[in-house]
Design an enzyme around this catalytic site. Sequence first.
Site, PDB file in Angstrom:
ATOM      1  NE  ARG A  39      -3.897  -1.828   2.519  1.00  0.00           N
ATOM      2  CZ  ARG A  39      -4.035  -2.134   3.805  1.00  0.00           C
ATOM      3  NH1 ARG A  39      -3.558  -1.328   4.742  1.00  0.00           N
ATOM      4  NH2 ARG A  39      -4.636  -3.242   4.165  1.00  0.00           N
ATOM      5  NE  ARG A  43      -7.018   3.984   2.322  1.00  0.00           N
ATOM      6  CZ  ARG A  43      -7.661   3.132   3.123  1.00  0.00           C
ATOM      7  NH1 ARG A  43      -8.851   3.436   3.581  1.00  0.00           N
ATOM      8  NH2 ARG A  43      -7.092   1.992   3.459  1.00  0.00           N
ATOM      9  NE  ARG A  52      -9.716   6.501  -6.331  1.00  0.00           N
ATOM     10  CZ  ARG A  52     -10.080   5.833  -5.244  1.00  0.00           C
ATOM     11  NH1 ARG A  52      -9.187   5.199  -4.533  1.00  0.00           N
ATOM     12  NH2 ARG A  52     -11.350   5.791  -4.874  1.00  0.00           N
ATOM     13  CG  ASP A  88      -9.291  -4.022  -4.459  1.00  0.00           C
ATOM     14  OD1 ASP A  88      -9.951  -5.088  -4.409  1.00  0.00           O
ATOM     15  OD2 ASP A  88      -9.074  -3.315  -3.461  1.00  0.00           O
ATOM     16  CE1 TYR A 163     -13.096  -8.651   1.542  1.00  0.00           C
ATOM     17  CE2 TYR A 163     -11.203  -9.591   0.422  1.00  0.00           C
ATOM     18  CZ  TYR A 163     -11.733  -8.687   1.319  1.00  0.00           C
ATOM     19  OH  TYR A 163     -10.918  -7.819   2.001  1.00  0.00           O
TER      20      TYR A 163
END
Length: 356
Positions: A39, A43, A52, A88, A163
């Site tokens: 990552r 962010r 973004r 992702d 998931y």
Amino acid sequence: MSANDRPAAGQPPTATYESAFLKACRREPVPHTPVWFMRQAGRSLPEYLKVREGIPMLESCMRPELVTEITLQPVRRHNVDAAIYFSDIVVPLKAIGIDLDIKPGVGPVVENPIRTRADLAQLRDLTPDDVSYVTEAIKLLTAELGSTPLIGFAGAPFTLASYLVEGGPSKNHEHTKALMYGDPQLWADLLDRLAEITSAFLKVQIDAGASAVQLFDSWVGALAPADYRRSVMPASTKVFESVAGYGVPRIHFGVGTGELLGLMGEAGADVVGVDWRVPLDEAARRVGPGKALQGNLDPAVLFSSTEAVETKTREVLDAAAGLEGHVFNLGHGVLPTTDPDALTRLVEYVHERTAR
């Protein structure tokens, strides 16, 4: 080495092939311990938040120019030794038509969870045309990155299955484990299908120019070793074997996997990622010879003082001193509120401290 940087017969190796990151993955001597962060593009970077703005996560993964810019941002800012492709783990599932979305603050949410044999019909084969934007982005990236290697990645079959079966993130994985224990044949068929999809997704990335690949098994730490060996390892092994012929380093990472490290190496990885809970010298004992290790500074350490970060970093480097190969990383992804300057200083510190 991908097709882009494997030395041709009689030709000298490329600068990418000779990079510190790929040398460490191959357990060869390095000029310094290479560093990258899970990552690292995301962010924690103000420039990421700016590009973004107003663009949903899955859409941002399908815009080649945007993916290129985001992937390059931490390389420019932090001087890391490898870039990781911005995407992702659910992108290949979306690409084959699974009705899912990434909801801010929640994560991937699946509209129609897979719980029965009939539900398996949702999982068709992935073709390169399904993810043509990935090929385009990687070609743009390798042209920009020069000698810096690009890491491709995918979600491992177990984590994707969790998931799909749960319908979203889960703390206890109760539906997943109920299926795994209650219908072992359906579970095996589900993971095998996901292994095919994951393999195809990794092949697209390597064919386009990725120099290494990482398989993220984020949730597999929820399993006991016997369950991992019996119910998960065959599918992960299938993925690693599917890309073995390319000769690119294969990295395997999961969270809370201290009890599984040996098995995760056995599944076929060349490099085993270690979270912050197990010191690297102990991880090496569990994994056994013939593998490089990646890790493993606690991401939360970066919120402390520079002196504390350096102290904890030295502990990681000292524990890694006897390893056959070491790629410095965090023990999980960069936390969203991390100060980017702390990451830049960390890269510089590791490079200086380990210069040979």
